[in-house]
Design an enzyme around this catalytic site. Sequence first.
Site, PDB file in Angstrom:
ATOM      1  N   ASP A 163       0.879  -1.173   0.000  1.00 23.22           N
ATOM      2  CA  ASP A 163       0.000   0.000   0.000  1.00 23.22           C
ATOM      3  C   ASP A 163       0.917   1.224   0.000  1.00 23.22           C
ATOM      4  O   ASP A 163       1.687   1.425   0.955  1.00 23.22           O
ATOM      5  CB  ASP A 163      -0.884  -0.033   1.260  1.00 23.22           C
ATOM      6  CG  ASP A 163      -1.904   1.103   1.267  1.00 23.22           C
ATOM      7  OD1 ASP A 163      -1.614   2.187   0.704  1.00 23.22           O
ATOM      8  OD2 ASP A 163      -2.980   0.921   1.851  1.00 23.22           O
TER       9      ASP A 163
ATOM     10  N   ASN B 280       1.174   6.315 -11.062  1.00 23.25           N
ATOM     11  CA  ASN B 280      -0.057   6.020 -11.795  1.00 23.25           C
ATOM     12  C   ASN B 280      -1.208   5.633 -10.868  1.00 23.25           C
ATOM     13  O   ASN B 280      -2.368   5.857 -11.202  1.00 23.25           O
ATOM     14  CB  ASN B 280       0.240   4.882 -12.786  1.00 23.25           C
ATOM     15  CG  ASN B 280      -1.018   4.290 -13.393  1.00 23.25           C
ATOM     16  OD1 ASN B 280      -1.636   4.895 -14.267  1.00 23.25           O
ATOM     17  ND2 ASN B 280      -1.418   3.117 -12.917  1.00 23.25           N
TER      18      ASN B 280
ATOM     19  N   TYR C 191     -11.057  14.467  -6.006  1.00 20.78           N
ATOM     20  CA  TYR C 191     -10.208  13.759  -6.978  1.00 20.78           C
ATOM     21  C   TYR C 191      -9.543  14.773  -7.920  1.00 20.78           C
ATOM     22  O   TYR C 191      -8.333  14.735  -8.144  1.00 20.78           O
ATOM     23  CB  TYR C 191     -11.067  12.764  -7.764  1.00 20.78           C
ATOM     24  CG  TYR C 191     -10.381  12.080  -8.929  1.00 20.78           C
ATOM     25  CD1 TYR C 191      -9.548  10.989  -8.724  1.00 20.78           C
ATOM     26  CD2 TYR C 191     -10.598  12.517 -10.241  1.00 20.78           C
ATOM     27  CE1 TYR C 191      -8.936  10.353  -9.802  1.00 20.78           C
ATOM     28  CE2 TYR C 191      -9.994  11.882 -11.315  1.00 20.78           C
ATOM     29  CZ  TYR C 191      -9.165  10.801 -11.093  1.00 20.78           C
ATOM     30  OH  TYR C 191      -8.563  10.182 -12.158  1.00 20.78           O
TER      31      TYR C 191
ATOM     32  N   LYS D 122      -5.497  15.956  -8.758  1.00 25.47           N
ATOM     33  CA  LYS D 122      -4.857  15.932 -10.086  1.00 25.47           C
ATOM     34  C   LYS D 122      -4.313  17.321 -10.457  1.00 25.47           C
ATOM     35  O   LYS D 122      -3.245  17.440 -11.059  1.00 25.47           O
ATOM     36  CB  LYS D 122      -5.844  15.428 -11.137  1.00 25.47           C
ATOM     37  CG  LYS D 122      -6.274  13.968 -10.935  1.00 25.47           C
ATOM     38  CD  LYS D 122      -5.087  13.009 -10.932  1.00 25.47           C
ATOM     39  CE  LYS D 122      -5.513  11.557 -10.951  1.00 25.47           C
ATOM     40  NZ  LYS D 122      -4.369  10.622 -10.929  1.00 25.47           N
TER      41      LYS D 122
HETATM   42  N1  NAP Z   1      -9.604   5.492 -16.524  1.00 25.57           N
HETATM   43  C1  NAP Z   1      -9.762   6.774 -16.798  1.00 25.57           C
HETATM   44  O1  NAP Z   1     -10.742   7.160 -17.472  1.00 25.57           O
HETATM   45  C2  NAP Z   1      -8.747   7.772 -16.346  1.00 25.57           C
HETATM   46  C3  NAP Z   1      -8.851   9.072 -16.826  1.00 25.57           C
HETATM   47  C4  NAP Z   1      -7.923  10.015 -16.449  1.00 25.57           C
HETATM   48  C5  NAP Z   1      -6.893   9.669 -15.602  1.00 25.57           C
HETATM   49  N2  NAP Z   1      -6.821   8.398 -15.121  1.00 25.57           N
HETATM   50  C6  NAP Z   1      -5.717   8.085 -14.202  1.00 25.57           C
HETATM   51  O2  NAP Z   1      -5.003   6.963 -14.688  1.00 25.57           O
HETATM   52  C7  NAP Z   1      -4.428   6.264 -13.592  1.00 25.57           C
HETATM   53  C8  NAP Z   1      -4.767   4.797 -13.676  1.00 25.57           C
HETATM   54  O3  NAP Z   1      -6.167   4.654 -13.591  1.00 25.57           O
HETATM   55  P1  NAP Z   1      -6.952   3.394 -14.152  1.00 25.57           P
HETATM   56  O4  NAP Z   1      -8.026   3.913 -15.016  1.00 25.57           O
HETATM   57  O5  NAP Z   1      -6.020   2.373 -14.673  1.00 25.57           O
HETATM   58  O6  NAP Z   1      -7.667   2.903 -12.803  1.00 25.57           O
HETATM   59  P2  NAP Z   1      -7.484   1.595 -11.925  1.00 25.57           P
HETATM   60  O7  NAP Z   1      -7.434   0.398 -12.800  1.00 25.57           O
HETATM   61  O8  NAP Z   1      -8.528   1.658 -10.872  1.00 25.57           O
HETATM   62  O9  NAP Z   1      -6.037   1.775 -11.310  1.00 25.57           O
HETATM   63  C9  NAP Z   1      -5.749   2.272 -10.060  1.00 25.57           C
HETATM   64  C10 NAP Z   1      -4.626   1.422  -9.497  1.00 25.57           C
HETATM   65  O10 NAP Z   1      -4.134   2.032  -8.315  1.00 25.57           O
HETATM   66  C11 NAP Z   1      -3.870   1.016  -7.376  1.00 25.57           C
HETATM   67  N3  NAP Z   1      -3.971   1.567  -6.037  1.00 25.57           N
HETATM   68  C12 NAP Z   1      -5.033   2.205  -5.490  1.00 25.57           C
HETATM   69  N4  NAP Z   1      -4.784   2.512  -4.211  1.00 25.57           N
HETATM   70  C13 NAP Z   1      -3.523   2.074  -3.945  1.00 25.57           C
HETATM   71  C14 NAP Z   1      -2.700   2.087  -2.787  1.00 25.57           C
HETATM   72  N5  NAP Z   1      -3.120   2.637  -1.633  1.00 25.57           N
HETATM   73  N6  NAP Z   1      -1.457   1.532  -2.860  1.00 25.57           N
HETATM   74  C15 NAP Z   1      -1.037   0.966  -4.015  1.00 25.57           C
HETATM   75  N7  NAP Z   1      -1.772   0.936  -5.151  1.00 25.57           N
HETATM   76  C16 NAP Z   1      -3.004   1.470  -5.105  1.00 25.57           C
HETATM   77  C17 NAP Z   1      -4.946  -0.053  -7.633  1.00 25.57           C
HETATM   78  O11 NAP Z   1      -4.508  -1.339  -7.229  1.00 25.57           O
HETATM   79  P3  NAP Z   1      -4.949  -2.006  -5.831  1.00 25.57           P
HETATM   80  O12 NAP Z   1      -6.402  -1.699  -5.656  1.00 25.57           O
HETATM   81  O13 NAP Z   1      -4.639  -3.452  -6.028  1.00 25.57           O
HETATM   82  O14 NAP Z   1      -4.080  -1.368  -4.809  1.00 25.57           O
HETATM   83  C18 NAP Z   1      -5.090   0.008  -9.141  1.00 25.57           C
HETATM   84  O15 NAP Z   1      -4.238  -0.936  -9.765  1.00 25.57           O
HETATM   85  C19 NAP Z   1      -4.950   6.963 -12.323  1.00 25.57           C
HETATM   86  O16 NAP Z   1      -3.989   7.905 -11.880  1.00 25.57           O
HETATM   87  C20 NAP Z   1      -6.181   7.686 -12.813  1.00 25.57           C
HETATM   88  O17 NAP Z   1      -6.475   8.811 -12.001  1.00 25.57           O
HETATM   89  C21 NAP Z   1      -7.734   7.433 -15.474  1.00 25.57           C
END
Ligand code: NAP
Length: 242
Positions: free
Chosen positions: A50, A77, A143, A147
Amino acid sequence: MIITGGGTGIGRALAHGYAEEHDVLVVGRTESTLHETATGYDNIHVLAADITDHGSAELVVKTAQRALGRVDVLINNAATAAPAPLEHVEPAAAESQMAVNLLAPIFLTQAALDALAENRGTVLNMSSSGASGGRAWPGFSVYGATKVALEFLTRTWALELAPRGIRVVAIAAGVVESGMGVRMGSTPEQYRAFLADIATRTPAGRVGRPAELAWWARQLTAPEAEYATGSVVVVDGGLSLM
Ligand SMILES: NC(=O)c1ccc[n+]([C@@H]2O[C@H](COP(=O)([O-])OP(=O)(O)OC[C@H]3O[C@@H](n4cnc5c(N)ncnc54)[C@H](OP(=O)(O)O)[C@@H]3O)[C@@H](O)[C@H]2O)c1
């Protein structure tokens, strides 16, 4: 190189893209999803941790140095989102978004500085175009604030770290079909409807794909990109221009 949140979504696509030419350490809390990312890749290493825990920044960097021998790229990320209008923002949810999205990147980047400096390395912060360019985002105030702050850190660290040869860049992603919506609490049907709605409102006519974010990340962290620092590159199909 280190990718936080490498067990799912964009982080998994980043790991697979970089694994073509890098040794990678993926970090997240869920061991099973990290191992799924690493399946079939000898050069993807996993660390279940974590990133908000005390001491985890040092653990991540030490594990990367031991497993990979060096740290040339750090991708902040991992993130969490708990949408709510102000009157329903709960302290625990707000604190968790601040801790994962903002404080953890600060202290992980700090812990990685010496290792990054040895390799003239690059920090890449994953932001969101929903928060870029003076925009407002009802329901996502906390959120989005994390960012906005991450983009400010990107520019400020670029200046602070340039003398050490470290570049700092960010990607402001649009809506990407990563499964994040379901992990935020939507049903699969709600998430599909959300993506379909966004696609109709996006000039490019579709939502983003995790693999194309990985392509942009690799361009920005490549040695040929060394003249770019403090840059926040918007990759959102034009959505934030609307
Ligand atoms: N998807 C979109 O539309 C979108 C748009 C703009 C920006 N983003 C950004 O892109 C990035 C990736 O997002 P995503 O869409 O791939 O979402 P996601 O699949 O939900 O990825 C988030 C990751 O963060 C990890 N995480 C969360 N809390 C954590 C903690 N305390 N310690 C370690 N790891 C942690 C989660 O793994 P665990 O739960 O296993 O810890 C998960 O693998 C993020 O920064 C998000 O803000 C996404």
